[in-house]
Design a protein around this motif. Structure first.
Motif, mmCIF file in Angstrom:
data_model
loop_
_atom_site.group_PDB
_atom_site.id
_atom_site.type_symbol
_atom_site.label_atom_id
_atom_site.label_comp_id
_atom_site.label_asym_id
_atom_site.label_seq_id
_atom_site.Cartn_x
_atom_site.Cartn_y
_atom_site.Cartn_z
ATOM 1 N N TYR A 1 5.760 6.361 -9.567
ATOM 2 C CA TYR A 1 5.184 7.064 -8.415
ATOM 3 C C TYR A 1 4.824 6.086 -7.303
ATOM 4 O O TYR A 1 5.016 6.360 -6.110
ATOM 5 N N PHE A 2 4.310 4.926 -7.684
ATOM 6 C CA PHE A 2 3.955 3.906 -6.695
ATOM 7 C C PHE A 2 5.195 3.429 -5.932
ATOM 8 O O PHE A 2 5.175 3.298 -4.701
ATOM 9 N N VAL A 3 6.277 3.165 -6.655
ATOM 10 C CA VAL A 3 7.521 2.715 -6.013
ATOM 11 C C VAL A 3 8.035 3.773 -5.041
ATOM 12 O O VAL A 3 8.470 3.462 -3.921
ATOM 13 N N MET A 4 7.972 5.030 -5.451
ATOM 14 C CA MET A 4 8.478 6.107 -4.587
ATOM 15 C C MET A 4 7.674 6.200 -3.287
ATOM 16 O O MET A 4 8.241 6.450 -2.212
ATOM 17 N N THR A 5 6.360 5.998 -3.367
ATOM 18 C CA THR A 5 5.544 6.092 -2.143
ATOM 19 C C THR A 5 5.638 4.820 -1.304
ATOM 20 O O THR A 5 5.699 4.892 -0.077
ATOM 21 N N LEU A 6 5.662 3.657 -1.965
ATOM 22 C CA LEU A 6 5.746 2.395 -1.219
ATOM 23 C C LEU A 6 7.069 2.284 -0.467
ATOM 24 O O LEU A 6 7.111 1.888 0.706
ATOM 25 N N LEU A 7 8.158 2.648 -1.144
ATOM 26 C CA LEU A 7 9.488 2.541 -0.535
ATOM 27 C C LEU A 7 9.897 3.812 0.192
ATOM 28 O O LEU A 7 10.999 3.882 0.733
ATOM 29 N N GLU A 8 9.018 4.813 0.161
ATOM 30 C CA GLU A 8 9.270 6.093 0.837
ATOM 31 C C GLU A 8 10.590 6.707 0.397
ATOM 32 O O GLU A 8 11.438 7.085 1.203
ATOM 33 N N PHE B 1 -10.180 5.464 -0.239
ATOM 34 C CA PHE B 1 -11.143 6.432 0.267
ATOM 35 C C PHE B 1 -11.372 6.281 1.767
ATOM 36 O O PHE B 1 -11.867 7.205 2.422
ATOM 37 N N THR B 2 -11.003 5.119 2.307
ATOM 38 C CA THR B 2 -11.160 4.888 3.744
ATOM 39 C C THR B 2 -9.995 5.444 4.548
ATOM 40 O O THR B 2 -10.194 6.111 5.563
ATOM 41 N N ILE B 3 -8.748 5.181 4.076
ATOM 42 C CA ILE B 3 -7.570 5.552 4.891
ATOM 43 C C ILE B 3 -6.716 6.650 4.263
ATOM 44 O O ILE B 3 -5.763 7.120 4.889
ATOM 45 N N ARG B 4 -7.034 7.037 2.998
ATOM 46 C CA ARG B 4 -6.331 8.149 2.332
ATOM 47 C C ARG B 4 -4.823 7.939 2.274
ATOM 48 O O ARG B 4 -4.040 8.872 2.473
ATOM 49 N N GLU B 5 -4.387 6.728 1.990
ATOM 50 C CA GLU B 5 -2.963 6.421 1.841
ATOM 51 C C GLU B 5 -2.589 6.581 0.366
ATOM 52 O O GLU B 5 -3.139 5.915 -0.514
ATOM 53 N N SER B 6 -1.623 7.475 0.055
ATOM 54 C CA SER B 6 -1.291 7.789 -1.341
ATOM 55 C C SER B 6 -0.750 6.580 -2.095
ATOM 56 O O SER B 6 -0.892 6.488 -3.324
ATOM 57 N N THR B 7 -0.120 5.645 -1.383
ATOM 58 C CA THR B 7 0.390 4.433 -2.037
ATOM 59 C C THR B 7 -0.732 3.699 -2.759
ATOM 60 O O THR B 7 -0.556 3.198 -3.870
ATOM 61 N N LEU B 8 -1.891 3.635 -2.130
ATOM 62 C CA LEU B 8 -3.030 2.948 -2.726
ATOM 63 C C LEU B 8 -3.510 3.651 -3.988
ATOM 64 O O LEU B 8 -3.882 3.004 -4.975
#
Length: 368
Positions: free
Chosen positions: A241-248, A184-191
């Motif tokens: 989904y997490f892997v796809m966002t973390l590893l871009e 909620f602070t940085i709006r990073e989808s990985t989180l």
């Protein structure tokens, strides 16, 4: 620290419990026929825990209890909370003096002892030699860890068990809460995907350990079965989904992107199919699907993180931990390896290491 505490506690508990040697036979007969038929060919097992894997058959299991009245009172524990149907009989001199119907197909409130495992208190004054017969049938892995406790030893063991599980769920809760606040602070989808993944993993573990049935849905029998499949598949979906966002991993990474999309598509099909098909079939498919997805996650790391040492290190430790833990648990449930303290808790250990390392990996990505 979690792994060391879990190991220490297991050694303390192992010193006090009496695991019973069991005989078994595949049969759907009634108790009277089993007792009075001397021609039944009972089989013995060399393992401390009877493990018959996934089976559609009903089994009778028997053993003898030697009850010292001075040490009592006693409790009989069947320490596997996802068994469907249990008929437990205790006999002395051929007469049945205890009969309990248990299993996760009955509302939790019907249990004679409120606990995640199946606990049967022996009547006060019971002493001497007692014959124990158990009829068991289950669509889950058919494992029967039967332990005879004195009340005193059971309470000590139960306290240790709850401390360890409290630390595990506390760790998962802390990781989820911290990262959702950070999101909620940085709006990073990985989180966001990480938090969903941790929640699904924690709920899956709660289903396997029996805590979910006791505290979250004690009267919902259908959902109690479905929840194991739902949260295991959901863990894979959110993890992908997490892997796809973390590893871009994007469209430009053609084969990795297609592989992740295939995993997502298969997961949605399994999630939909689990409502209509038999649990015994779906759990085998889901286990194979989850292990394959973990292997794909390791493969993605090899191709995407070459040269990114710190992120690669934490990611590799995380995914390898849950992969190894998941494979060990799967082999245990399929009766390919024996049930021990380590094989039963391998996934808990793996996921505890994983969520911590993935949180660090997210931090490394944000720093970069």
């Amino acid at each position: 620290m979690f792994v060391l505490l879990l190991s220490l506690c297991s050694q303390v508990v192992a010193a006090d419990k009496e695991t019973l040697q069991l005989e078994y036979v595949a049969s759907n007969a009634k108790i009277v026929d089993v007792i009075n038929n001397p021609s039944i060919l009972w089989q013995t097992t060399d393992d401390k825990v009877l493990n018959l894997g996934y089976s559609n058959l009903s089994y009778w299991v028997r053993t003898s209890l030697n009850i010292d009245e001075k040490e009592g009172p006693y409790l009989l524990e069947i320490a596997y909370p996802v068994l469907d149907q249990l008929d437990v009989y205790m006999l002395q001199e051929g007469n049945i003096f205890v009969h309990q119907q248990l299993g996760d197909k009955q509302p939790f409130v019907d249990r004679p002892f409120a606990h995640e495992h199946f606990i049967i208190p022996l009547p006060n004054g019971t002493h001497g030699k007692v014959a124990l017969y158990i009829k068991v049938r289950s669509s889950s892995a058919l494992q029967l860890p039967v332990v005879l406790w004195t009340n005193h030893d059971f309470l000590i063991n139960d306290q240790v068990f709850r401390i360890v599980m409290g630390i595990y769920f506390g760790l998962m809760g802390i990781m989820a809460a911290y990262n959702v606040l950070l999101y909620f602070t940085i709006r990073e989808s990985t989180l966001f995907y990480y938090v969903l993944y941790v929640i699904c993993l924690a709920l899956f573990s709660a289903c396997l350990s029996g805590f979910a049935f006791r505290y979250l849905w004690p009267n919902s029998l259908w959902w109690n079965d479905q929840a194991i499949l739902f949260f295991l598949i959901s863990s894979v979906l959110t993890g992908t989904y997490f892997v796809m966002t973390l590893l871009e991993i994007g469209i430009s990474d053609k084969w990795l992107y297609l592989g992740c999309r295939l995993i997502l598509g298969l997961g949605l099909v399994l999630l939909f199919s689990s409502v209509f098909f038999d649990y015994a079939v779906m759990i085998k498919l889901t286990i194979a699907y989850a292990v394959s997805a973990c292997i794909w996650g390791v493969f993605c790391r090899i191709l995407r993180l070459a040269g990114k040492s710190r992120l690669a290190t934490f990611y590799s430790i995380a995914w390898s931990s849950v992969l190894i833990g998941g494979i060990i648990l799967a082999l245990n449930k399929l009766d390919l390896i024996s049930q021990t303290w380590f094989t039963e808790n391998a996934l808990l250990i793996g996921t505890a290491i994983e969520v911590a390392c993935l949180s660090i990996a997210i931090g490394e990505k944000l720093n970069t």
